[in-house]
Write an enzyme that holds these catalytic residues in place. Sequence first.
Site, short mmCIF file in Angstrom:
data_model
loop_
_atom_site.label_atom_id
_atom_site.label_comp_id
_atom_site.label_asym_id
_atom_site.label_seq_id
_atom_site.Cartn_x
_atom_site.Cartn_y
_atom_site.Cartn_z
N CYS A 382 50.67 -65.76 41.71
CA CYS A 382 51.71 -66.27 42.61
C CYS A 382 51.14 -67.39 43.50
O CYS A 382 51.03 -68.51 43.05
CB CYS A 382 52.31 -65.12 43.41
SG CYS A 382 53.93 -65.53 44.05
N GLU A 406 55.39 -75.59 51.37
CA GLU A 406 55.27 -74.44 52.28
C GLU A 406 54.17 -74.72 53.30
O GLU A 406 54.24 -74.27 54.44
CB GLU A 406 54.92 -73.17 51.48
CG GLU A 406 54.71 -71.94 52.35
CD GLU A 406 54.24 -70.70 51.57
OE1 GLU A 406 54.10 -70.76 50.33
OE2 GLU A 406 54.00 -69.67 52.23
N HIS A 508 53.82 -61.55 39.45
CA HIS A 508 52.77 -60.60 39.88
C HIS A 508 52.57 -59.55 38.79
O HIS A 508 53.22 -58.49 38.82
CB HIS A 508 53.21 -59.88 41.16
CG HIS A 508 53.24 -60.75 42.37
ND1 HIS A 508 52.15 -60.92 43.19
CD2 HIS A 508 54.24 -61.49 42.91
CE1 HIS A 508 52.48 -61.72 44.19
NE2 HIS A 508 53.74 -62.09 44.04
N GLU A 510 50.44 -57.38 38.44
CA GLU A 510 49.91 -56.10 38.93
C GLU A 510 51.00 -55.04 39.09
O GLU A 510 50.73 -53.84 39.05
CB GLU A 510 49.17 -56.28 40.26
CG GLU A 510 49.95 -56.90 41.40
CD GLU A 510 49.89 -58.43 41.41
OE1 GLU A 510 49.53 -59.01 40.36
OE2 GLU A 510 50.23 -59.03 42.44
N1 GLN Z 1 54.12 -68.20 49.52
C1 GLN Z 1 54.40 -68.45 48.15
C2 GLN Z 1 55.89 -68.51 47.87
O1 GLN Z 1 56.68 -68.04 48.64
C3 GLN Z 1 53.73 -67.41 47.27
C4 GLN Z 1 54.30 -66.04 47.45
C5 GLN Z 1 53.42 -64.96 46.89
O2 GLN Z 1 52.24 -65.18 46.64
N2 GLN Z 1 53.96 -63.79 46.73
O3 GLN Z 1 56.29 -69.02 46.86
#
Ligand code: GLN
Length: 553
Positions: A382, A406, A508, A510
């Site tokens: 991510c 971001e 993710h 995991e």
């Molecule tokens: N901050 C990033 C986003 O919102 C990654 C989010 C995360 O790693 N869960 O896209």
Amino acid sequence: MPKYIFVIGGVMSGLGKGVTSSSIAKLLQLTGLKVTCAKVDPYLNVDAGTMNPIIHGEVFVTDDGGETDMDLGTYERFLEKNLSRDHNITTGQVYKAVIEAERRGDYLGRCVQIIPHITDEIKTRIRKVAQDSDVDVLLVEVGGTVGDIEGLPFLEALRQMRLEEGASNTVFVHVTLAPVLDAVGEQKTKPTQHSVQELRRIGIQPDLIVARCERPLTLETKEKISLFTSVENKCVISNLDVESVYQVPQILYEEGVVEPLCERLQLGNRRVNWDNWRETADSYTNTRGVVKIAMVGKYVSLRDSYVSVNHALSHAGAKDGYKVNVDWVDAERFEKQPESVNVLDSYDGVLVPGGFGNRGSLGKIMAADYARRNTIPYLGLCFGFQMAIASFARYVCGLKDANSTELDEDTANPVIDMLPEQKTVTDKGASMRLGGHDITVVEGTLAHRLYGSLTIRERHRHRYEFNQQYRAILEQHGMVFSGHSDGGRRTEILEIPSLPFYFATQFHPEYVSRPSKPDPAYLGFVRATIERQASKTRSGSNTTGSALAVSRS
Ligand code: GLN
């Protein structure tokens, strides 16, 4: 009619109530019953999504997009099945529903109260989980510890359920601690006595006591607990400290937890069929090697902030008989002392997990770059995917200051940008791109070899994504985008085929990894770290850069 097991903690938090609950549920599942778990959390947040993982632990994402308590991850891993968001009931959800009903006029003329309205709502939600999942047994774990003011409505609801469902359909399990403080090694029962008194004060008499202890409870200790708590001797169970959590079902089984549970719930004489579970559990202790991974992140202070990542790594390692040791490496340190990034040389792999916000982000970009330049296996998850892109854009494609919006709204090269549908979102709760989405894998890529399939499903939690305007330039420099979703609009996987293992996912993996079935992304990563370690040993050096085989699915 479903049966209910209520697990309530006493004495203090951190006794492994989630693992105990999951292990009891697992044992009943292994007797052939249909079992599921739910967690009630007495906080006012509607879900765990808005809580700080350093304080509260990881936010676990269910396939249906729920942002839930991390115990749901434990249940999924033990029961080896997906749960839905309804399995996490919070005070926030309960009060919200009751207040909305009050505003609609559903209770017109009546005074709306904790008893019966809040307790009724709690009971309805618990019963709905049992019905929707069509199970024989629903285990309900109560967050917090008996004596917490905020937990009272939940405990009151469970007390009422005992009355309504009947004694043969409900069991109360109390999880406590029997500490040893002196050199003589006497197991102290007073904390358990007090916490049972507290439970009884609100009308709940436990049927079973599961006491966490370093050594098995002595007969004398059990007798004492039994005498003071009116819990039968055979229903006082030792819950020993163990090396791997997956051993806990076996420990509780040997302590005889199954028989009294089945007896109370009138489930007959049931035999545990261990299937592959024992073999799975053993694979976590009978290891033949260790690999060392650097987890580069910001939330370094609480291990629980990335509990699913740690489990997924251990699942992957256990498959090949390896233990995976994870060191938390503070990304901000690289920012302050750029040369310190070479600490990563001493690891077999580098992992950059999910994250939010600016702090430590440059350090993560540096780690992604260092792993690439030094052919250290890299897994980005991510935010770790996004930082790998920023790093490649900056240092390989020469896109100065490439960044995620971001982190820098005005970056000249917004290689990561907000998802279009996120631009109109104002509320923070449950508003990210969440949960399971189908992903199309590109044929002939590492992703394809790892997953062995052209369509996969993985879980998400993000607001930002790869800006495809930069796709051509990154591809020209050797990055391959090997997974897409939403008809090609979303980029899900990246890899660098010229390197032994450089792989990152917007999702993710995991969240779907299971003790006997690791997610292929983790498996590929851990295998690459094992390979790197072996090749370092073969060459008798600690230098990096040897050409390693990567693809094994
Ligand atoms: N901050 C990033 C986003 O919102 C990654 C989010 C995360 O790693 N869960 O896209």
